[in-house]
Design an enzyme around this catalytic site. Sequence first.
Site, PDB file in Angstrom:
ATOM      1  N   LEU A 175     -69.154  36.305  11.054  1.00 24.00           N
ATOM      2  CA  LEU A 175     -69.320  35.761  12.402  1.00 24.00           C
ATOM      3  C   LEU A 175     -70.668  35.075  12.579  1.00 24.00           C
ATOM      4  O   LEU A 175     -70.767  34.048  13.263  1.00 24.00           O
ATOM      5  CB  LEU A 175     -69.165  36.876  13.438  1.00 24.00           C
ATOM      6  CG  LEU A 175     -67.843  37.640  13.454  1.00 24.00           C
ATOM      7  CD1 LEU A 175     -67.823  38.636  14.601  1.00 24.00           C
ATOM      8  CD2 LEU A 175     -66.663  36.705  13.554  1.00 24.00           C
ATOM      9  N   SER A 208     -68.974  45.538  21.099  1.00 20.23           N
ATOM     10  CA  SER A 208     -67.566  45.586  20.712  1.00 20.23           C
ATOM     11  C   SER A 208     -66.731  46.115  21.868  1.00 20.23           C
ATOM     12  O   SER A 208     -67.199  46.940  22.662  1.00 20.23           O
ATOM     13  CB  SER A 208     -67.377  46.502  19.500  1.00 20.23           C
ATOM     14  OG  SER A 208     -66.008  46.756  19.256  1.00 20.23           O
ATOM     15  N   TYR A 261     -68.740  54.166  14.650  1.00 18.84           N
ATOM     16  CA  TYR A 261     -69.101  52.751  14.787  1.00 18.84           C
ATOM     17  C   TYR A 261     -68.962  52.313  16.240  1.00 18.84           C
ATOM     18  O   TYR A 261     -69.874  51.679  16.799  1.00 18.84           O
ATOM     19  CB  TYR A 261     -68.218  51.884  13.890  1.00 18.84           C
ATOM     20  CG  TYR A 261     -68.324  50.409  14.215  1.00 18.84           C
ATOM     21  CD1 TYR A 261     -69.467  49.691  13.887  1.00 18.84           C
ATOM     22  CD2 TYR A 261     -67.284  49.751  14.868  1.00 18.84           C
ATOM     23  CE1 TYR A 261     -69.582  48.346  14.203  1.00 18.84           C
ATOM     24  CE2 TYR A 261     -67.386  48.405  15.183  1.00 18.84           C
ATOM     25  CZ  TYR A 261     -68.533  47.708  14.848  1.00 18.84           C
ATOM     26  OH  TYR A 261     -68.645  46.376  15.169  1.00 18.84           O
ATOM     27  N   LYS A 273     -71.700  50.981  19.140  1.00 18.76           N
ATOM     28  CA  LYS A 273     -71.539  49.768  19.946  1.00 18.76           C
ATOM     29  C   LYS A 273     -71.626  50.083  21.448  1.00 18.76           C
ATOM     30  O   LYS A 273     -72.091  49.249  22.228  1.00 18.76           O
ATOM     31  CB  LYS A 273     -70.213  49.095  19.617  1.00 18.76           C
ATOM     32  CG  LYS A 273     -70.087  48.590  18.180  1.00 18.76           C
ATOM     33  CD  LYS A 273     -70.893  47.315  17.949  1.00 18.76           C
ATOM     34  CE  LYS A 273     -72.209  47.486  17.302  1.00 18.76           C
ATOM     35  NZ  LYS A 273     -72.915  46.191  17.100  1.00 18.76           N
ATOM     36  N   SER A 300     -63.732  39.699   8.924  1.00 19.40           N
ATOM     37  CA  SER A 300     -65.177  39.676   8.746  1.00 19.40           C
ATOM     38  C   SER A 300     -65.578  40.664   7.666  1.00 19.40           C
ATOM     39  O   SER A 300     -64.870  41.641   7.396  1.00 19.40           O
ATOM     40  CB  SER A 300     -65.870  40.043  10.067  1.00 19.40           C
ATOM     41  OG  SER A 300     -67.238  40.261   9.882  1.00 19.40           O
ATOM     42  N   LYS A 333     -78.215  34.964  -0.384  1.00 17.10           N
ATOM     43  CA  LYS A 333     -77.012  34.630   0.378  1.00 17.10           C
ATOM     44  C   LYS A 333     -77.374  33.794   1.601  1.00 17.10           C
ATOM     45  O   LYS A 333     -76.609  32.922   2.019  1.00 17.10           O
ATOM     46  CB  LYS A 333     -76.296  35.913   0.795  1.00 17.10           C
ATOM     47  CG  LYS A 333     -75.660  36.665  -0.368  1.00 17.10           C
ATOM     48  CD  LYS A 333     -74.955  37.932   0.100  1.00 17.10           C
ATOM     49  CE  LYS A 333     -74.324  38.661  -1.083  1.00 17.10           C
ATOM     50  NZ  LYS A 333     -73.663  39.926  -0.659  1.00 17.10           N
ATOM     51  N   ASP A 388     -84.384  43.485   7.319  1.00 14.79           N
ATOM     52  CA  ASP A 388     -83.594  44.673   7.011  1.00 14.79           C
ATOM     53  C   ASP A 388     -83.656  45.615   8.210  1.00 14.79           C
ATOM     54  O   ASP A 388     -84.696  46.197   8.499  1.00 14.79           O
ATOM     55  CB  ASP A 388     -84.140  45.372   5.763  1.00 14.79           C
ATOM     56  CG  ASP A 388     -83.321  46.576   5.342  1.00 14.79           C
ATOM     57  OD1 ASP A 388     -82.351  46.933   6.056  1.00 14.79           O
ATOM     58  OD2 ASP A 388     -83.641  47.175   4.293  1.00 14.79           O
TER      59      ASP A 388
END
Length: 326
Positions: free
Chosen positions: A39, A168, A201, A205, A236, A64, A87
């Site tokens: 994303l 989320s 998770y 959020k 993703s 990357k 990081d």
Amino acid sequence: MGGFFGFLWNQLFFKPKPLEASISLEGKTILITGANFGLGLETARELAARKPSRLIFGVRDVKKGEAAKELIQKTSPTVEIDVWTLDYNSYDSLVNFASRVATVDHLDYALLNAGIKMMEYQVSDGGHETNVRINHLGTSLLSLLLLPTLQTSAKVTGKPCHLTIVSSEGHFWVPFHERTAPKILARMNEKETFGTAMQRYYTSKLLNVLWTRELASKVNDKQVRINTVNPGFCYSGLHRHESTGVIKIVLWLFGWTTEQGGHCLADALIEHDDSHGEYLSLQRTMRPSDFVASEEGKAVQKRIWKETIALLKEEAPSARIPTFDD
């Protein structure tokens, strides 16, 4: 909104749209964390097409990040792109990154997109459960460290800057039993609280939503407009730690593309000039979960704020955390 069937309906029938072609970002400086894939990359690609003067990528893997830069500059060659190490699992890295950002002439937009979804209990180097350490503590510290730069930039440009934190829709779906503990964040470090599937998770959020609302309440929206956004359920790299295969089936049936998720993030960051402390989803302002909006949720929100500030001051003493009038 927030119910499972509502989620499925929106995933099937709502189609995120890109920013209007007439929108120009000429002269703007934009920061995106986690911009090297998924994303974040799609958001960066969409924003680069609106010709900002500069994009800053905060990435853990610089190689990357450089590959993402090269990809974007094939279609947007005039945009200056900086790839800087970041990081979220290192306080020193967060402090050094924010110090580097503070040297730019101005920062107009910051999208805190980086995050992780660990499906099994794991402890970070600092002793915190990994989802909480990266998604909440890392994000919260970076938002605090970037705030002075955004506020100064607003004075320079004469326009409000934007800070958007990716959360989320899953924050609707967790019981958050830890909220009754004497110390919420300490309780979330304990293995027995981890829960099943994606519970932890989604709880991290939820912390993002609570943190964003409290931070926004302490910041003048004429300087910095702060919101949180649900990007939708998308294909993703976030799902790379999912090993059961269930996510792949659900993604195949209901998932949006990363490009569509990028549309949602770009919209939340650039549009909605009249919003502050809001939860954005389906490319509009929406009511967060009943818990977040409740009196109990507001009280827990303040507890999370105080615990987080105290913890960051203790564990990241080199960080210059702004002071607020409570």
